[in-house]
Design a protein around this motif. Structure first.
Motif: not given
Length: 232
Positions: A74-84
């Motif tokens: 439904k295009d609801k965003p989840a919390p952002e995550m950091a990736v390296k």
């Protein structure tokens, strides 16, 4: 006017200095990759956006800091995550932790302590070659109380073929890579095991897979993800 020109020139130099290239892949802050996910019946199930936030050199390696934002059907965003990611000049070392955290809602309020986290792509891929196993091991804590051990092993990685693949982001020359994924979540000493087959399609000059297909242990397609947009 001179001040404006100086500011423009300084900004341009700063932008170019942060943009780097390694293994034929250009890393530039602000570049984003949108991945669209679908069910086996081609129904949209969500999307992910990876945005390069910072690129820097450390010794002979290039370190790429990325923020991942996932959205549900439904295009609801989840919390952002950091990736390296790390590029050594001989191999690209991918970070598995962001994907794990984004797909486990129960873990979003927990502290995750990563023990092992590595998936390697060599400098050159060729049909018929085998790739090193990948692995992620982590522990989750809630208020200093250990809640769960988690393990992901990516095994039997093999480059099956080279082919052309078209997605909404364009047409790419890709390598088809098959692998088996074994997941184990252990809570209170009780393991929950899940295994599935993954087939990914990877281009030599793109940071992320162009397409990834997931199959159950009987070989039935469960879903797939494609690169739908790249913004530089």
């Amino acid at each position: 006017m001179k001040t404006l020109l100086f500011f423009f020139a300084f900004s341009l130099i700063a932008t170019l200095s942060n943009a780097q290239e390694c293994l034929g892949i250009k890393f530039k802050p602000g570049t984003s990759y949108e991945m669209q996910s679908y069910s086996a019946k081609d129904k949209p199930t969500g999307r992910m956006i990876y945005t390069i936030k910072d690129v820097k050199s450390e010794g002979s390696s290039t370190l790429i800091s990325i923020v991942m934002q996932s959205f549900d059907d439904k295009d609801k965003p989840a919390p952002e995550m950091a990736v390296k990611y790390t590029c050594t000049g001989d191999e690209l070392i991918a970070d598995l932790s962001g994907v794990v955290l984004a797909t486990n809602d129960a873990m979003k309020d927990m502290e995750v302590r990563i023990k092992t986290n590595k998936l390697v792509y060599p400098k050159q891929l060729s049909a018929g070659s085998t790739l090193a196993d990948g692995e992620l091991e982590a522990e989750t804590y809630s208020k200093d109380t250990k809640m769960m051990d988690m393990s992901i092993k990516v095994v039997n990685r093999k480059v099956e073929s080279k082919e052309s693949l078209t997605t909404p982001a364009g047409t790419f020359e890709v390598y088809k890579i098959g692998s088996d994924l074994n997941l184990v979540n252990r809570m209170m000493g009780i393991p929950v095991r899940v295994s599935f087959r993954s087939v990914s399609y990877r281009a030599a000059d793109v940071l992320f897979d162009i397409k990834t297909e997931t199959y159950n242990k009987n070989g039935k397609l469960k879903g797939y993800t494609v690169l739908s947009k790249v913004d530089h």
